[in-house]
Write a protein that holds these residues in place. Structure first.
Motif, mmCIF file in Angstrom:
data_model
loop_
_atom_site.group_PDB
_atom_site.id
_atom_site.type_symbol
_atom_site.label_atom_id
_atom_site.label_comp_id
_atom_site.label_asym_id
_atom_site.label_seq_id
_atom_site.Cartn_x
_atom_site.Cartn_y
_atom_site.Cartn_z
ATOM 1 N N UNK A 3 5.582 5.696 -5.642
ATOM 2 C CA UNK A 3 5.308 4.732 -4.592
ATOM 3 C C UNK A 3 6.601 4.438 -3.860
ATOM 4 N N UNK A 4 6.479 3.857 -2.670
ATOM 5 C CA UNK A 4 7.675 3.434 -1.956
ATOM 6 C C UNK A 4 8.256 2.237 -2.687
ATOM 7 N N UNK A 5 9.479 2.310 -3.143
ATOM 8 C CA UNK A 5 10.056 1.180 -3.873
ATOM 9 C C UNK A 5 10.075 -0.118 -3.069
ATOM 10 N N UNK A 6 10.032 -0.039 -1.752
ATOM 11 C CA UNK A 6 10.003 -1.237 -0.928
ATOM 12 C C UNK A 6 8.641 -1.861 -0.795
ATOM 13 N N UNK A 7 7.641 -1.239 -1.375
ATOM 14 C CA UNK A 7 6.273 -1.755 -1.291
ATOM 15 C C UNK A 7 6.210 -3.096 -2.013
ATOM 16 N N UNK A 8 5.927 -4.176 -1.277
ATOM 17 C CA UNK A 8 5.978 -5.509 -1.890
ATOM 18 C C UNK A 8 4.824 -5.815 -2.846
ATOM 19 N N UNK A 9 3.844 -4.942 -2.918
ATOM 20 C CA UNK A 9 2.665 -5.238 -3.723
ATOM 21 C C UNK A 9 2.614 -4.491 -5.053
ATOM 22 N N UNK A 34 -4.910 -8.800 -10.089
ATOM 23 C CA UNK A 34 -4.253 -7.509 -10.275
ATOM 24 C C UNK A 34 -4.892 -6.445 -9.388
ATOM 25 N N UNK A 35 -6.221 -6.434 -9.304
ATOM 26 C CA UNK A 35 -6.915 -5.471 -8.455
ATOM 27 C C UNK A 35 -6.587 -5.689 -6.982
ATOM 28 N N UNK A 36 -6.476 -6.935 -6.576
ATOM 29 C CA UNK A 36 -6.128 -7.246 -5.191
ATOM 30 C C UNK A 36 -4.740 -6.722 -4.857
ATOM 31 N N UNK A 37 -3.775 -6.981 -5.733
ATOM 32 C CA UNK A 37 -2.412 -6.501 -5.495
ATOM 33 C C UNK A 37 -2.353 -4.975 -5.497
ATOM 34 N N UNK A 38 -3.086 -4.340 -6.384
ATOM 35 C CA UNK A 38 -3.105 -2.880 -6.429
ATOM 36 C C UNK A 38 -3.700 -2.306 -5.141
ATOM 37 N N UNK A 39 -4.751 -2.932 -4.642
ATOM 38 C CA UNK A 39 -5.369 -2.482 -3.392
ATOM 39 C C UNK A 39 -4.404 -2.658 -2.223
ATOM 40 N N UNK A 40 -3.704 -3.779 -2.185
ATOM 41 C CA UNK A 40 -2.716 -4.005 -1.127
ATOM 42 C C UNK A 40 -1.573 -2.991 -1.211
ATOM 43 N N UNK A 41 -1.174 -2.632 -2.419
ATOM 44 C CA UNK A 41 -0.119 -1.629 -2.598
ATOM 45 C C UNK A 41 -0.561 -0.277 -2.042
ATOM 46 N N UNK A 42 -1.796 0.106 -2.328
ATOM 47 C CA UNK A 42 -2.315 1.373 -1.801
ATOM 48 C C UNK A 42 -2.431 1.332 -0.282
ATOM 49 N N UNK A 44 -0.590 -0.363 1.771
ATOM 50 C CA UNK A 44 0.772 -0.274 2.291
ATOM 51 C C UNK A 44 1.222 1.179 2.339
ATOM 52 N N UNK A 45 0.985 1.902 1.250
ATOM 53 C CA UNK A 45 1.364 3.309 1.183
ATOM 54 C C UNK A 45 0.615 4.127 2.234
ATOM 55 N N UNK A 46 -0.686 3.875 2.367
ATOM 56 C CA UNK A 46 -1.498 4.624 3.324
ATOM 57 C C UNK A 46 -1.064 4.338 4.753
ATOM 58 N N UNK A 47 -0.758 3.083 5.053
ATOM 59 C CA UNK A 47 -0.289 2.714 6.396
ATOM 60 C C UNK A 47 1.016 3.440 6.712
ATOM 61 N N UNK A 48 1.916 3.523 5.756
ATOM 62 C CA UNK A 48 3.174 4.225 5.975
ATOM 63 C C UNK A 48 2.911 5.700 6.264
ATOM 64 N N UNK A 49 2.042 6.309 5.489
ATOM 65 C CA UNK A 49 1.711 7.725 5.696
ATOM 66 C C UNK A 49 1.061 7.939 7.064
ATOM 67 N N UNK A 50 0.190 7.037 7.458
ATOM 68 C CA UNK A 50 -0.472 7.163 8.762
ATOM 69 C C UNK A 50 0.511 7.010 9.917
ATOM 70 N N UNK A 51 1.457 6.097 9.790
ATOM 71 C CA UNK A 51 2.467 5.926 10.838
ATOM 72 C C UNK A 51 3.316 7.190 10.987
ATOM 73 N N UNK A 52 3.691 7.775 9.865
ATOM 74 C CA UNK A 52 4.497 9.000 9.904
ATOM 75 C C UNK A 52 3.687 10.139 10.513
ATOM 76 N N UNK A 53 2.418 10.248 10.155
ATOM 77 C CA UNK A 53 1.561 11.291 10.726
ATOM 78 C C UNK A 53 1.388 11.096 12.234
#
Length: 85
Positions: A3-9, A34-42, A44-53
């Motif tokens: 995961x991105x270490x900067x991911x706050x979730x 815990x499920x809410x934070x895990x979903x937010x973490x995912x 965040x990662x997906x948004x980063x990937x989409x921005x790069x794409x």
């Protein structure tokens, strides 16, 4: 999976479960947090990937109203967070 270490979730999910004895929540409520934070973490990662794409897509210049500077800044901020951690 990395995961991105900067991911706050990322840490929020395990932290919620580890604080089970310190809060007056039921077990189901801890799992929900815990499920809410895990979903937010995912997300965040997906948004980063989409921005790069989006940034690297050759046809994205034809998207009306797309602020490339804002996209670039969001990518930069997310990746710089990674370097700070």
């Amino acid at each position: 999976m990395s995961h991105l270490p900067g991911n706050p979730h990322v840490k929020g999910s395990s932290a919620a479960l580890s604080r089970a004895n310190n809060w007056s929540l039921t077990a189901a409520e801890y799992v929900s947090v815990a499920n809410t934070e895990a979903t937010l973490a995912l997300a965040y990662e997906q948004r980063t990937a989409n921005l790069i794409a989006l940034w690297g897509h050759p046809d994205s210049s034809s998207i009306p109203g797309l602020d490339y500077e804002a996209v670039r800044e969001q990518i930069k901020d997310r990746l710089e967070r990674r370097a700070e951690k």
